[in-house]
Motif scaffolding. Structure first.
Motif, PDB file in Angstrom:
ATOM      1  N   ALA A 468       0.837  -1.205   0.000  1.00  0.00           N
ATOM      2  CA  ALA A 468       0.000   0.000   0.000  1.00  0.00           C
ATOM      3  C   ALA A 468       0.871   1.254   0.000  1.00  0.00           C
ATOM      4  CB  ALA A 468      -0.928  -0.006   1.211  1.00  0.00           C
ATOM      5  N   ALA A 469       1.989   1.203   0.734  1.00  0.00           N
ATOM      6  CA  ALA A 469       2.883   2.369   0.785  1.00  0.00           C
ATOM      7  C   ALA A 469       3.482   2.658  -0.585  1.00  0.00           C
ATOM      8  CB  ALA A 469       3.986   2.131   1.815  1.00  0.00           C
ATOM      9  N   LEU A 470       3.895   1.619  -1.296  1.00  0.00           N
ATOM     10  CA  LEU A 470       4.435   1.815  -2.638  1.00  0.00           C
ATOM     11  C   LEU A 470       3.372   2.363  -3.581  1.00  0.00           C
ATOM     12  CD1 LEU A 470       6.668  -1.351  -3.144  1.00  0.00           C
ATOM     13  CD2 LEU A 470       7.454   1.021  -3.233  1.00  0.00           C
ATOM     14  N   GLU A 471       2.173   1.818  -3.484  1.00  0.00           N
ATOM     15  CA  GLU A 471       1.098   2.299  -4.356  1.00  0.00           C
ATOM     16  C   GLU A 471       0.788   3.766  -4.097  1.00  0.00           C
ATOM     17  OE1 GLU A 471      -1.295   0.018  -6.729  1.00  0.00           O
ATOM     18  OE2 GLU A 471      -2.137  -0.945  -4.934  1.00  0.00           O
ATOM     19  N   ALA A 472       0.722   4.146  -2.815  1.00  0.00           N
ATOM     20  CA  ALA A 472       0.434   5.544  -2.490  1.00  0.00           C
ATOM     21  C   ALA A 472       1.530   6.458  -3.021  1.00  0.00           C
ATOM     22  CB  ALA A 472       0.292   5.698  -0.975  1.00  0.00           C
ATOM     23  N   TRP A 473       2.768   6.021  -2.908  1.00  0.00           N
ATOM     24  CA  TRP A 473       3.896   6.810  -3.401  1.00  0.00           C
ATOM     25  C   TRP A 473       3.817   6.978  -4.919  1.00  0.00           C
ATOM     26  CZ3 TRP A 473       9.648   5.289  -1.963  1.00  0.00           C
ATOM     27  CH2 TRP A 473      10.508   6.342  -2.291  1.00  0.00           C
ATOM     28  N   LEU A 474       3.537   5.879  -5.604  1.00  0.00           N
ATOM     29  CA  LEU A 474       3.432   5.934  -7.057  1.00  0.00           C
ATOM     30  C   LEU A 474       2.242   6.779  -7.505  1.00  0.00           C
ATOM     31  CD1 LEU A 474       4.282   2.197  -7.746  1.00  0.00           C
ATOM     32  CD2 LEU A 474       5.612   4.138  -8.588  1.00  0.00           C
ATOM     33  N   ASP A 475       1.140   6.714  -6.755  1.00  0.00           N
ATOM     34  CA  ASP A 475      -0.066   7.449  -7.132  1.00  0.00           C
ATOM     35  C   ASP A 475       0.073   8.950  -6.889  1.00  0.00           C
ATOM     36  OD1 ASP A 475      -1.387   5.178  -7.960  1.00  0.00           O
ATOM     37  OD2 ASP A 475      -2.448   4.884  -6.065  1.00  0.00           O
ATOM     38  N   THR A 476       0.687   9.309  -5.779  1.00  0.00           N
ATOM     39  CA  THR A 476       0.725  10.714  -5.375  1.00  0.00           C
ATOM     40  C   THR A 476       2.041  11.410  -5.670  1.00  0.00           C
ATOM     41  OG1 THR A 476       1.550  10.234  -3.140  1.00  0.00           O
ATOM     42  CG2 THR A 476      -0.851  10.145  -3.490  1.00  0.00           C
ATOM     43  N   ALA A 479       6.833  11.042  -1.281  1.00  0.00           N
ATOM     44  CA  ALA A 479       7.647  10.021  -0.621  1.00  0.00           C
ATOM     45  C   ALA A 479       7.254   9.904   0.852  1.00  0.00           C
ATOM     46  CB  ALA A 479       9.123  10.364  -0.739  1.00  0.00           C
ATOM     47  N   PRO A 480       7.198   8.698   1.395  1.00  0.00           N
ATOM     48  CA  PRO A 480       6.796   8.522   2.794  1.00  0.00           C
ATOM     49  C   PRO A 480       7.932   8.843   3.759  1.00  0.00           C
ATOM     50  CG  PRO A 480       7.278   6.396   1.806  1.00  0.00           C
ATOM     51  CD  PRO A 480       7.410   7.417   0.705  1.00  0.00           C
ATOM     52  N   ASP A 481       7.668   9.733   4.713  1.00  0.00           N
ATOM     53  CA  ASP A 481       8.624  10.017   5.785  1.00  0.00           C
ATOM     54  C   ASP A 481       8.359   9.161   7.008  1.00  0.00           C
ATOM     55  OD1 ASP A 481      10.153  11.956   4.459  1.00  0.00           O
ATOM     56  OD2 ASP A 481       8.637  13.481   4.854  1.00  0.00           O
ATOM     57  N   GLN A 482       7.111   8.736   7.184  1.00  0.00           N
ATOM     58  CA  GLN A 482       6.772   7.782   8.228  1.00  0.00           C
ATOM     59  C   GLN A 482       5.607   6.928   7.747  1.00  0.00           C
ATOM     60  OE1 GLN A 482       5.544  10.591  11.444  1.00  0.00           O
ATOM     61  NE2 GLN A 482       3.607   9.468  11.441  1.00  0.00           N
ATOM     62  N   LEU A 483       5.489   5.742   8.321  1.00  0.00           N
ATOM     63  CA  LEU A 483       4.440   4.804   7.953  1.00  0.00           C
ATOM     64  C   LEU A 483       3.834   4.208   9.207  1.00  0.00           C
ATOM     65  CD1 LEU A 483       6.236   2.903   5.031  1.00  0.00           C
ATOM     66  CD2 LEU A 483       4.359   4.541   4.772  1.00  0.00           C
TER      67      LEU A 483
END
Length: 530
Positions: A468-476, A479-483
């Motif tokens: 899900a984190a990769l998908e959100a990054w690719l969609d938006t 880059a994630p700073d925290q998860l």
């Protein structure tokens, strides 16, 4: 069936005949997968479909077994209700079966993903490497070729079977699979959009051959005596308890987790019997051995970092007991990798997983001598063989520019309590990527998870959904700073109702606010250590 109007091929949108060999029909804008049979799977060059059979668990799908070239086999799962996406799952250890990290860690087939795994060109227990002896083709297949060929073959099958190319392509792997993840980022930059590399086994020559041989010599100086390590179970318990007593509360919580083991400056020598007034002490030999495991090791002109403090407690399911100390017990196997199937193949007696991997690697890759032992070994010739094998086995190239140029996003992670692949080695690779090109942080993130062992498990929360984190990054593009890091049931990987915490992108560290609930994510923030 789901609707995918945006996924239809040009020929379908035009109402023309489907791709040659495809066995699907189109009703309105709904794509229906074709016949699940050998005849229903497209014919591709140098690929033989061995079987294609319907399956029902965890969701209706077609299970395809195929062979590429002489002996690289794969298992491709094609869901009846496809979400238009593809994820390749990495394997564990020396592979040899169809272990699939994406299936083990997340119920991807039930979510509609097509997924594939490969045996990497041989069959056998994933802690045995006798198949590689004097066989360059198998070594190259294992090193990098099988993963690439399986990925591109699977994507071609998908395009024909469903009538549309996959619209998102991920790789998800941990341990050996994490090393495979870095391999595809470096060697196959056009194949995947997003990649997760967990606890990556990326340096087979330095970490697994060199460092682990060094550690085997320390823990079992006589390679024929593997029942009792220098640091036995009692000593391991004393060591782990002493470290936790001094360092567990440094992060503001006494919870069996070190948020940042680098803060722990415990001196093992204080446990030396005779120097300590306590009966809970270690022999001088045990103190030397423990310090050697924690410290950088030099061998054959190479250096590799040690294991972080905090993974010693015997209760750690994938800590020192399984990977570093242990001791051979007749008839007992070693469950060293989460999700790995029980092996149907014969395995040699080993005292711990590091010992098993390094001796197999040195015998069958380095020296091509099944009788090789480390007794008296001084690493003469090590550098020559490491240089010879490195281009085939290692995934240590910090240049990810081609992958990034294609819009690729990479998440790397490691557990701080991993007794296998040291988090320090993973941090070292990430920092070399940043040194090579500081802008790489736009597309590459590293998370080091407190309290998590090898891939998952341990006292820390390990339920981060990296897909899900990769998908959100690719969609938006953000880059994630925290998860989020929820506590999950180890079998289902679903939240168990016990709350959770967060994990932070390196170099930030999970930091407790000193007042909130210990299992409430809002009690934690990400701070860069001073």
């Amino acid at each position: 069936m789901p609707e995918f109007p945006a996924l239809q091929s040009n020929s379908l949108r035009a109402g023309l005949a489907p791709l040659a060999g495809a066995a699907f029909v189109v009703i309105g804008s709904t794509a229906i997968a074709g016949e699940c049979s050998v005849e229903g799977i497209p014919t591709l060059p140098d690929v033989k479909v061995l079987s294609a059979e319907p399956g029902t668990e965890p969701a209706p799908h077609c299970r395809v077994i195929g062979r590429i070239g002489t002996e690289t086999e794969f298992q491709l799962l094609l869901p009846d209700e496809w979400n238009g996406k593809f994820v390749m799952g990495g394997s564990g250890g020396f592979a040899g079966n169809f272990d699939n990290a994406a299936v083990d860690y997340r119920n991807v087939v039930a979510d509609g993903w097509a997924t594939v795994s490969t045996d990497t060109g041989h069959k056998g227990s994933n802690i045995v490497a006798s198949w590689a002896l004097n066989n360059l083709e198998r070594q190259v297949s294992f090193g990098f070729q099988a993963v690439h060929r399986t990925a591109v073959t699977s994507k071609a099958i998908l395009a024909d079977y469903y009538g549309s190319e996959s619209q998102r392509n991920l790789f998800f792997g941990c341990s050996r699979g994490g090393g495979q993840a870095l391999i595809v980022a470096q060697r196959s930059p056009n194949v995947f959009d997003g990649i997760y590399a967990g606890a990556p086994a990326y340096s087979w020559t330095k970490e697994m051959a060199g460092r682990w041989t060094h550690d085997a010599q320390i823990m079992f100086p006589d390679s024929t005596q593997i029942s009792t390590p220098v640091i036995d179970g009692e000593a391991l318990g004393i060591l782990g308890a002493a470290i936790m007593e001094q360092c567990d509360g440094l992060d503001g919580l006494v919870d069996g987790v070190l948020n940042d083991p680098r803060q722990c400056d415990f001196d093992v020598a204080t446990l030396t019997c005779g120097d300590s007034t306590s009966t809970q002490c270690l022999t001088p030999e045990q103190v030397v051995a423990a310090n050697a495991i924690y410290s950088d090791a030099e061998f054959g002109g190479a250096t590799w970092p040690g294991t972080p403090m905090g993974a010693e407690l015997p209760g750690n399911p994938l800590g020192w007991l399984i990977w570093i100390t242990g001791g051979h017990i007749e008839g007992a196997g070693i469950d060293f990798h989460p999700g790995a199937e029980e092996s149907a193949f014969e395995e040699p007696p080993i005292p711990n997983a590091r010992w098993g991997f390094t001796t197999q690697l040195m015998k069958h890759f380095f020296y091509s001598d099944p009788e090789w032992t480390y007794d008296g070994y001084d690493f003469t010739g090590y550098d020559h063989h490491a240089a010879r094998l490195g281009p085939t086995l290692d995934a240590d190239n910090p240049d990810l520019s081609a992958f990034r140029a294609n819009g690729g996003k990479l998440i790397i992670d490691n557990g701080w309590m991993d007794g296998s692949l040291t988090a320090y080695g993973t941090i070292d690779y990430y920092e070399r990527v940043m040194e090579f090109d500081p802008t790489a942080r736009e597309d590459v993130r590293l998370f080091v998870r407190p309290g998590v062992t090898h891939c998952n498990g341990g006292p820390g929360p390990d339920g981060t959904n990296y897909i899900a984190a990769l998908e959100a990054w690719l969609d938006t593009g953000v880059a994630p700073d925290q998860l989020d890091a929820p506590y999950v049931d180890p079998r289902t990987r679903q939240p168990n109702g016990k709350g959770g915490r967060i994990i932070c992108a390196h170099p930030s560290v999970v930091t407790y606010d000193g007042a909130g609930e210990a299992d409430d994510p809002s009690s934690f923030s990400c701070e860069v250590p001073e």
